[in-house]
Write an enzyme that holds these catalytic residues in place. Sequence first.
Site, PDB file in Angstrom:
ATOM      1  N   VAL A 117       1.035  -1.257   0.013  1.00 29.06           N
ATOM      2  CA  VAL A 117      -0.065  -0.071   0.092  1.00 29.06           C
ATOM      3  C   VAL A 117       0.901   1.350  -0.168  1.00 29.06           C
ATOM      4  O   VAL A 117       1.000   1.895  -0.960  1.00 29.06           O
ATOM      5  CB  VAL A 117      -1.084   0.005   1.311  1.00 29.06           C
ATOM      6  CG1 VAL A 117      -1.779   1.285   1.224  1.00 29.06           C
ATOM      7  CG2 VAL A 117      -1.968  -1.167   1.082  1.00 29.06           C
ATOM      8  N   CYS A 118       1.395   1.548   1.078  1.00 29.09           N
ATOM      9  CA  CYS A 118       2.286   2.742   1.203  1.00 29.09           C
ATOM     10  C   CYS A 118       3.328   2.816   0.424  1.00 29.09           C
ATOM     11  O   CYS A 118       3.813   3.968  -0.017  1.00 29.09           O
ATOM     12  CB  CYS A 118       2.715   2.876   2.816  1.00 29.09           C
ATOM     13  SG  CYS A 118       1.514   2.664   3.796  1.00 29.09           S
TER      14      CYS A 118
END
Length: 209
Positions: A117-118
Site C-alpha cells: 500500500v504505502c
Amino acid sequence: MTVSYKKLSKDDATLLLVDHQSGLISLVQDFSPDDFKNNVLALADVGKFFELPTILTTSFDEGPNGPMVPEILNLFPNAPFIRRPGQINAWDNEEFVQAIKNTGRKQLIIAGVVTDVCVTFPALSAIEEGFDVFVVTDASGTFNTTVQQAAWQRMSAAGVQLMNWFSVACELHRDWRNDMEGLGTLLSNHLPNYRNLMTSYKMLQAAKK
C-alpha cells in the site's frame, strides 16, 4: 519487452521514506524486527552518505499508525516532513508531491511500510507521472511473503525497479576509488560480515606502510 538499464545517479535521485511509523512497523512480518530496522537505517545512512535530497512522510500519525521512528527523524532533522492528515496514497498529498518536484530530480528511491500500500501506491503514481522509480525491497515490509511477492510483481510489471539497500549504495557509488573508506565503513556498520572484509583490507594497508 526490453527495458533499458537506467542507473541510479547521486545527482538525480531523491530518497523517499514513507510511513516508517512505530505502529505500522508492528505489521511487518516478512523480515525479522532486527533485520528490518537495520535495513531501514542502512538505507537512511546511504541517503545521508550520498547527500541525497530526502523526504519523510507519515500517514495519520496521531492515530494507531504511530509517529515516525525517531532514528529517521534524528538523521534528517532538516528534511521536508509531510504529516499526511488522511491520504493513504502519499501521492494524493499535494505537499508531498510538491516537495518531490522541488528537488528537480527524476529518480525516486522509495521504501516504506506497508509494501503493498504505502510503497506500491505512490510508486505506481510516480511512474504514471514520468519518474524513474526504484523501490528498496528490504527496507519495505508487509504482512507476509505472499503479500510481498504480489506487491513486487505489481510494481515490476509497471516499470518499477526493485533493489536492496546494498545495491542502491553500490550503484550510487559507481567506483570504489571515489571513497573506499567511507562506503566501506557504511557497509560495515550494517553488515557484520562485511566488517571482516574491511578488517582484512585495513591490515593489508597497514602492512604496506
